[in-house]
Design a protein around this motif. Structure first.
Motif, mmCIF file in Angstrom:
data_model
loop_
_atom_site.group_PDB
_atom_site.id
_atom_site.type_symbol
_atom_site.label_atom_id
_atom_site.label_comp_id
_atom_site.label_asym_id
_atom_site.label_seq_id
_atom_site.Cartn_x
_atom_site.Cartn_y
_atom_site.Cartn_z
ATOM 1 N N LYS A 256 0.819 -1.212 0.000
ATOM 2 C CA LYS A 256 0.000 0.000 0.000
ATOM 3 C C LYS A 256 0.852 1.262 0.000
ATOM 4 O O LYS A 256 0.445 2.306 -0.528
ATOM 5 N N ASP A 266 -7.060 0.789 -6.342
ATOM 6 C CA ASP A 266 -8.335 0.061 -6.446
ATOM 7 C C ASP A 266 -8.095 -1.433 -6.617
ATOM 8 O O ASP A 266 -8.800 -2.266 -6.012
ATOM 9 N N ALA A 269 -7.023 -2.864 -3.415
ATOM 10 C CA ALA A 269 -8.159 -2.952 -2.488
ATOM 11 C C ALA A 269 -8.982 -4.205 -2.755
ATOM 12 O O ALA A 269 -9.459 -4.869 -1.820
ATOM 13 N N LYS A 270 -9.133 -4.558 -4.037
ATOM 14 C CA LYS A 270 -9.870 -5.776 -4.372
ATOM 15 C C LYS A 270 -9.101 -7.022 -3.914
ATOM 16 O O LYS A 270 -9.684 -7.988 -3.422
ATOM 17 N N GLU A 272 -7.030 -7.101 -1.442
ATOM 18 C CA GLU A 272 -7.133 -7.130 0.017
ATOM 19 C C GLU A 272 -8.505 -7.641 0.450
ATOM 20 O O GLU A 272 -8.620 -8.371 1.446
ATOM 21 N N GLU A 318 -16.004 1.308 4.748
ATOM 22 C CA GLU A 318 -15.720 1.070 3.334
ATOM 23 C C GLU A 318 -16.599 -0.053 2.775
ATOM 24 O O GLU A 318 -17.104 0.049 1.645
#
Length: 590
Positions: A256, A266, A269-270, A272, A318
């Motif tokens: 990150k 993005d 994030a997916k 993760e 989130e």
């Protein structure tokens, strides 16, 4: 309908009683057959005694007839038993008992007929011998025939009634009272046989219970062995599965800091989110096993409820945004008293469950209502709701109703909530209705002491020092990911694959580490708890430590160590950073 149910219950009760009675009769038949040889020898001895007595009284011919007929009956009894020498079974025990009862009745009639034929009212010796013939066989029959009362009744009835009635009809004078005495003895024998059969039934029941207990104990031993094997398998599996997930989590966190574009962020994030889904399922399995085994212990403390609510809001904001849900969390500054970690798990599971089953555009709220003795926390959603018939099932393990928009998961969230609430003695209030949504309430007691300070935010700034951190893990990817993450936090890192290697490295170092991060299950049978204790002895300092573990059991030795934080694998980097900050802050203060 009720009448049919009552009739069915009555029939079931009758069937059970009949089954139990058949079991008793089967045992009685086996006892009779087992004692056939002994009883035949005893009766034959009595026959020989009376044969000699009759012969000495001057009736040698009758003595021979007596010996032949009575011995023939004994032989019939013996041969009848031989017909069942292969054993008594549930299929043939009734036939055996019927035949034995009939033979006993014939034996009684033969003995009483011979006694009547021998009876001479004019001879005192004759009367004495006749009475003894009847009494001896009747009393002797009480022992071998007592196991099955109908056998004794048929034997004694065939003996006493004909002979007593004949005695009363033919004997005059005071001796006539002996006939009355024989009838009294007959009645007494019936009572004795009833008690004897009852004792036999109790003995058979006790023997049956003993056998059942043996089977139950053996079954329990098998269950215990299977449970132990399952525990060992789960301990090994949870550790092995958590290792790669652990490394992935630390790598993701470290990555990150390196992404430079929104598209990369993005995509990360997916990745993760997928990792977190795997992590949550593994933790649910491990946590369920820990609860079932009793390995989780509650540690009561006072804390500010607002801290956990802030954590939950930050953690799920989130996820709620991605599902376009409205997540509303009320403000509450009440200090409560329970296990902070376990209560946090309850609340997180309830919120995660509400978000999972609430469709897009819905709302999830956490409300706080102050009560007389504490506070009521309610998690409410406007999802599809749950019917009354299904409400009991959702707290069972691995049950998923399948009516939600997100089928992922194992169906362990609410069962964990139920078990944790029971462990913490927190009353759960559950209300749900199809089309209305679901509301789950938890009542907490107000704290009786000052709340403990807790750091909840994840700091972006590096750790000052920089502190020296010792990492011990036999998985190279975990060591590498941890070293990368800790370095980004501003730490100096020493990494070792085992306790022995860590001790060797420390012997070369110029300073002792300020914090130890160790895996519990290391290679070659090393235990992280033992390693931490040994390293503390090596440097003569109680270095604070974090124990990363996917283990389910075997934490008894941890009670001997202080300042060790257990972080379940796969660990969140935030949890590790919080433990590290708290430990270093404590050492600075000291």
């Amino acid at each position: 309908m009720a009448a049919n149910d009552a009739t069915s219950d009555t029939n079931d009760l009758k069937a059970q009683i009949q089954h139990d009675l058949d079991e008793v009769r089967l045992g009685q038949a086996r006892l009779l057959l087992k004692r056939t040889r002994t009883s035949c020898l005893i009766v034959e001895g009595v026959i020989l005694y009376f044969t000699a007595l009759i012969a000495f009284s001057g009736h040698p011919v009758f003595a021979g007839i007596w010996l032949a007929l009575t011995s023939m009956m004994v032989l019939i009894v013996f041969l009848y038993g031989q017909a069942f020498r292969n054993g008594i079974s549930p299929e043939n025990h009734k036939r055996y008992l019927r035949g034995h009862t009939l033979i006993s009745a014939m034996t009684g009639l033969v003995w009483s007929g011979l006694a009547i034929a021998y009876l001479d009212p004019s001879s005192t010796l004759n009367l004495f011998i006749a009475v003894n013939i009847v009494v001896s066989i009747a009393l002797g029959g009480m022992l071998p025939s007592a196991e099955y009362r109908p056998t004794f009744i048929s034997l004694s009835t065939g003996m006493f009634l004909p002979f007593s009635l004949f005695w009363l009809a033919t004997v005059d004078g005071p001796a006539r009272l002996i006939g009355v005495g024989l009838l009294i003895l007959y009645g007494f024998g019936l009572l004795v046989s009833a008690r004897s059969e009852l004792q036999t039934i109790e003995t058979l029941a006790a023997e049956r219970n003993r056998r059942l207990n043996q089977k139950l104990q053996e079954q329990n031993r098998k269950i215990e062995r299977a449970s132990a094997e399952k525990s060992r398998f789960l301990a090994a599996t949870s550790h092995d599965m958590s290792q790669p997930l652990q490394a992935q989590g630390f790598f993701i966190r470290a990555l990150k800091e390196e992404v430079t574009t929104k598209e990369q962020a993005d995509l990360l994030a997916k990745i993760e989110a997928a990792w977190r889904s795997q992590k949550d399922m593994l933790q649910a399995l491990v946590e369920t096993a820990r609860l079932s085994s009793g390995a989780i212990t509650a540690r009561t403390s006072a804390f500010d409820l607002a801290e956990i609510l802030t954590e939950v809001e930050a953690e799920f904001a989130e996820l709620a945004r991605q599902k376009t849900l409205s997540l509303s969390i009320g403000k509450c500054s009440t200090a409560v008293e329970t296990d902070r970690v376990l209560f946090g798990r309850i609340l997180r599971n309830l919120v995660a469950n509400a978000i999972k089953f609430t469709p897009q555009g819905g709302r999830v709220t956490i409300d706080c209502h102050e009560c007389k003795d504490g506070v009521l926390i309610e998690v409410t959603d406007n999802g599809p709701g749950i019917s009354e018939a299904d409400q009991a099932r959702i707290f069972e393990e691995y049950v998923q109703l399948g009516d939600g928009p997100d089928p992922e998961g194992l169906g362990l969230g609410l069962p964990i909530v139920r078990q944790l609430a029971e462990k913490l003695a927190l009353p759960l209030e559950f209300k749900s209705q199809p089309g209305w949504g679901t509301r789950v309430g938890i009542r907490l007691l107000a704290a009786s002491r000052a709340p403990e300070r807790k750091t909840t935010s994840f700091p972006d700034k590096p750790i000052e020092g920089p502190p020296l951190i010792l990492v011990i893990d036999d998985e190279a990817s975990v060591r590498e990911s941890l070293a990368m993450l800790l370095t980004q936090w501003g730490c100096r890192v020493i990494a070792a694959a085992s306790g022995h290697e860590a001790k060797r490295i420390l012997s070369w170092a110029n300073e002792a580490p300020g914090f130890i991060i160790a895996d519990k299950r290391l290679s070659n049978g090393e235990d992280g708890i033992d390693v931490i204790a040994a390293l503390r002895d090596e440097v003569l300092d109680d270095i604070p430590a974090a124990l990363l573990t996917g283990e389910v059991y075997d934490f008894a030795k941890l009670a001997e160590l202080e300042d060790v934080t257990i972080i379940p694998k796969p660990a969140e980097s935030e949890a590790l950073r919080a433990a590290l900050d708290q430990a270093l802050e404590g050492r600075t203060a000291n």
